[in-house]
Design an enzyme around this catalytic site. Structure first.
Site, PDB file in Angstrom:
ATOM      1  N   CYS A  82      31.086 -14.773   3.292  1.00  0.00           N
ATOM      2  CA  CYS A  82      31.636 -13.929   4.357  1.00  0.00           C
ATOM      3  C   CYS A  82      31.336 -14.536   5.731  1.00  0.00           C
ATOM      4  O   CYS A  82      31.841 -15.608   6.036  1.00  0.00           O
ATOM      5  CB  CYS A  82      31.125 -12.496   4.225  1.00  0.00           C
ATOM      6  N   HIS A 185      32.958 -11.080  -0.939  1.00  0.00           N
ATOM      7  CA  HIS A 185      31.569 -10.896  -1.353  1.00  0.00           C
ATOM      8  C   HIS A 185      31.460 -11.007  -2.876  1.00  0.00           C
ATOM      9  O   HIS A 185      31.782 -10.048  -3.584  1.00  0.00           O
ATOM     10  CB  HIS A 185      31.051  -9.525  -0.901  1.00  0.00           C
ATOM     11  N   GLU A 187      28.858 -10.856  -4.626  1.00  0.00           N
ATOM     12  CA  GLU A 187      27.851  -9.897  -5.094  1.00  0.00           C
ATOM     13  C   GLU A 187      28.417  -8.491  -5.272  1.00  0.00           C
ATOM     14  O   GLU A 187      27.768  -7.631  -5.877  1.00  0.00           O
ATOM     15  CB  GLU A 187      26.651  -9.871  -4.139  1.00  0.00           C
TER      16      GLU A 187
END
Length: 203
Positions: A82, A185, A187
């Protein structure tokens, strides 16, 4: 065996990135120490927030000479996530003009959203333009989770590995040699995100 060093400059999402990497490898640390960077095999720069403020924190928190040597001389795989991807550019235009790391010649500009809301938040598909180790085994147009209002415009379009459409077609994955960046992202991207991180950490 991979030794993954996640750099921490107060970006806010370091722990969630750590949790994803730890689910893949037990040799993961969050550290800005020179010795940990030197002993690592892979380096990760997460990111949440504005370009200029992130650059301020990076300059204050990270040993830049050591990091540059690790990435450019020792060729350790590096992943920016990001804002961690955006600061690889030469210049950012968020709120005001700020210099980035300049690892890629390009700029960060506001997403041309037209009537769509900003920030661009949520799931969106990532379309491959070329093969990359980072996206190996991930189906084309797989969905990843995005949260951003600005996008990376590299001068050399050959570095763009994948794009995403949100009113306009923008760069969502960038790569040059051992340096990788993703606008989304991993994650927060479940199965596809985990597969991408597995690809990054493989020998």
């Amino acid at each position: 065996m991979s030794n993954i060093c996640i750099l921490d400059y107060g970006s806010g999402n370091t722990k969630s990135v750590y949790n994803l990497f730890e689910s893949i490898s037990k040799n993961v640390i969050i550290s800005n120490n020179i010795s940990d960077i030197e002993n690592s095999t892979h380096i990760v720069l997460p990111g949440v927030g504005a370009f200029g403020k992130s650059m301020e924190k990076i300059k204050e928190s990270l040993p830049m000479k050591c990091l540059f040597k690790a990435v450019f001389e020792n060729k350790k795989p590096f992943l920016g996530i990001c804002v961690g991807m955006q600061i690889l550019a030469s210049i950012g235009h968020e709120f005001q003009i700020n210099s980035g790391l300049g690892w890629f010649d390009g700029e960060i500009i506001k997403l041309n959203n037209d009537t769509l809301p900003l920030p661009h938040v949520g799931w969106n598909s990532v379309s491959k333009l070329k093969e990359s180790r980072l996206l190996d085994g991930i189906e084309n147009d797989s969905d990843f989770y995005f949260v951003h209002s600005y996008v990376f415009k590299p001068v050399n379009k050959n570095f763009i590995i994948a794009t995403t459409i949100y009113n306009e077609d923008f760069c969502s994955v960038i790569e040059c040699n051992n340096i990788y960046g993703v606008q989304f992202h991993p994650e927060k991207s479940h199965i596809a995100g985990k597969k991408l991180i597995e690809n990054f950490t493989c020998p």
